[in-house]
Motif scaffolding. Structure first.
Motif, short mmCIF file in Angstrom:
data_model
loop_
_atom_site.label_atom_id
_atom_site.label_comp_id
_atom_site.label_asym_id
_atom_site.label_seq_id
_atom_site.Cartn_x
_atom_site.Cartn_y
_atom_site.Cartn_z
N THR A 263 0.84 -1.20 0.00
CA THR A 263 0.00 0.00 0.00
C THR A 263 0.87 1.25 0.00
O THR A 263 1.90 1.31 0.67
CB THR A 263 -0.92 0.01 1.24
OG1 THR A 263 -1.73 -1.18 1.24
CG2 THR A 263 -1.82 1.22 1.26
N ALA A 264 0.42 2.26 -0.75
CA ALA A 264 1.10 3.56 -0.75
C ALA A 264 0.07 4.66 -0.68
O ALA A 264 -1.02 4.56 -1.24
CB ALA A 264 1.96 3.72 -2.01
N VAL A 265 0.41 5.71 0.04
CA VAL A 265 -0.38 6.94 0.08
C VAL A 265 0.45 8.02 -0.60
O VAL A 265 1.63 8.20 -0.28
CB VAL A 265 -0.72 7.35 1.52
CG1 VAL A 265 -1.29 8.77 1.57
CG2 VAL A 265 -1.71 6.35 2.13
N LEU A 278 -0.62 12.20 6.76
CA LEU A 278 0.25 11.65 7.82
C LEU A 278 -0.58 10.88 8.84
O LEU A 278 -0.19 9.80 9.30
CB LEU A 278 1.01 12.78 8.52
CG LEU A 278 2.24 13.35 7.81
CD1 LEU A 278 2.77 14.55 8.58
CD2 LEU A 278 3.33 12.29 7.66
N ALA A 279 -1.75 11.43 9.20
CA ALA A 279 -2.61 10.75 10.17
C ALA A 279 -3.17 9.45 9.59
O ALA A 279 -3.27 8.44 10.30
CB ALA A 279 -3.76 11.69 10.58
N THR A 280 -3.52 9.46 8.30
CA THR A 280 -4.01 8.24 7.66
C THR A 280 -2.92 7.17 7.64
O THR A 280 -3.17 5.99 7.95
CB THR A 280 -4.49 8.54 6.24
OG1 THR A 280 -5.62 9.42 6.30
CG2 THR A 280 -4.89 7.27 5.49
N VAL A 281 -1.71 7.56 7.28
CA VAL A 281 -0.59 6.61 7.25
C VAL A 281 -0.33 6.05 8.65
O VAL A 281 -0.12 4.84 8.82
CB VAL A 281 0.67 7.30 6.69
CG1 VAL A 281 1.91 6.45 6.90
CG2 VAL A 281 0.48 7.59 5.19
N VAL A 289 -0.64 -2.37 8.57
CA VAL A 289 -0.65 -2.26 7.11
C VAL A 289 0.72 -1.75 6.65
O VAL A 289 1.20 -0.72 7.14
CB VAL A 289 -1.76 -1.30 6.63
CG1 VAL A 289 -1.75 -1.18 5.11
CG2 VAL A 289 -3.12 -1.79 7.12
N PRO A 290 1.36 -2.43 5.68
CA PRO A 290 2.70 -2.02 5.22
C PRO A 290 2.61 -0.86 4.24
O PRO A 290 2.85 -1.00 3.04
CB PRO A 290 3.21 -3.29 4.53
CG PRO A 290 1.97 -3.93 3.98
CD PRO A 290 0.89 -3.66 5.00
N VAL A 291 2.27 0.31 4.75
CA VAL A 291 2.02 1.46 3.88
C VAL A 291 3.26 2.33 3.76
O VAL A 291 3.96 2.59 4.74
CB VAL A 291 0.82 2.28 4.41
CG1 VAL A 291 1.05 2.78 5.82
CG2 VAL A 291 0.51 3.44 3.48
#
Length: 340
Positions: A263-265, A278-281, A289-291
């Protein structure tokens, strides 16, 4: 479903040769009887068989799949650029958006489409906005009545008033699409992100990687009469474990499906959403979750706002996403069944 084969050429400023396309369209259905919900899907792919990753592009709230096809000044959007690079691409219109019909008994009441002021605030902040000076990715006029602004605003439309109903329908649609076409990379934009979180949590075997571009957030955000992100990044249950009426922000959820999904943001520097992302990550990481957080300005691409997928220089942002996918996405030998 009938596929159409035709030549497509790059924009004049690109030197790549012509690419032969296959393209078609179909519907996916969720629910049954009075709750049956049809969603429209368009697809495009290179003319020859390809081993490149299949990509599903999920548009944002109040938008439609056209957000991925063309920029406001007519340059190719992420969808044709991905096809040119060899990727089969699916473009769903989220339930009650675009060509996916609105059914009152299924979708409920709608929120009015974004006003010109809303469009400006989200995508083209004016000179009195602190984001304006650094936002060079939108080089066109920023007021109604000008071509690029009006082209963007024209694609906006109403969307379901109930946040929870919208997220449930979006997630069901994306799962149904993936079950039809097989494993794919899912790229979401803005309020389309919950569909990606839900699909990866429910069917991680069908999500080769998940990329959320400036996702709806921060976690547990209150959207007033529309509802709240009661389960962190969605308004519908996402946790593996039994819940009460909502998730407790003090306790990380169990997200086994998302935890097995690369997963990437993606965050722009001039949208004002850095802290939200930043808060979502942080929320996702707390759930295992490996984001990875792809902050575009840290990677040499600056000047973008919330509409980075269709701004000038959007191809540079896409190149960063493609590099990340090349290194992280899970590849599958399963064919894309929708290409016929």
């Amino acid at each position: 479903m009938t596929a159409i084969t035709s030549p497509v050429h790059s924009a004049p400023h690109r030197s790549a040769p012509a690419v032969w396309l296959r393209r078609g369209e179909f519907w996916v259905y969720t629910g049954s009887g009075a709750t049956r919900c049809p969603s429209y899907v368009r697809w495009e792919a290179p003319g020859d068989d390809t081993a490149e990753l299949v990509v599903v592009l999920v548009h944002g709230g109040g938008g439609q799949s056209l957000d991925w096809t063309t920029t406001p000044n007519g340059a190719p959007g992420w969808a044709p650029l991905l096809v040119e690079a060899g990727h089969p691409v699916y473009l769903p219109d989220r339930p009650a958006h675009g060509r996916s019909p609105y059914r009152p008994e299924v979708h409920g009441d709608l929120i009015p489409a974004a006003s010109s002021a809303d469009v400006q605030r989200l995508f083209a902040p004016g000179p009195n906005d602190p984001r304006h000076r650094a936002h060079t990715g939108w080089p066109w006029p920023r007021r109604p009545g000008t071509p690029q602004f009006d082209d963007l605003a024209s694609a906006t439309q109403p969307f379901p008033r109930s946040l929870a109903d919208g997220h449930r329908l979006d997630g069901d649609m994306l799962v149904a699409l993936l079950e039809r076409v097989g494993p794919a990379v899912v790229i979401t934009h803005s309020a389309g992100a919950p569909a990606g979180w839900i699909a990866a949590q429910c069917r991680p075997d069908l999500v080769a990687a998940l990329v959320a571009v400036e996702p709806l957030g921060p976690p547990f955000r209150d959207l007033g009469e529309r509802g709240r992100l009661a389960y962190g990044v969605t308004a519908v249950p996402l946790d593996d474990r039994p819940h009460a009426e909502s998730m407790d922000p003090a306790h990380p959820p169990g997200l086994s499906g998302l935890s097995s999904t690369p997963t990437a943001v993606v965050t722009a520097d001039s949208s004002g959403r850095h802290q939200d992302d930043l808060a979502t990550v942080a929320f996702l990481r707390s759930a295992g979750v490996p984001v990875e957080h792809l902050v575009l300005s840290d990677l040499g691409v600056s000047g973008h706002g919330h509409g980075l997928i269709f701004e000038q220089g959007h191809d540079r942002a896409l190149a960063i996403v493609r590099d990340w996918l090349a290194a992280n996405a899970v590849r599958s030998s399963s064919p894309a069944e929708g290409l016929s």
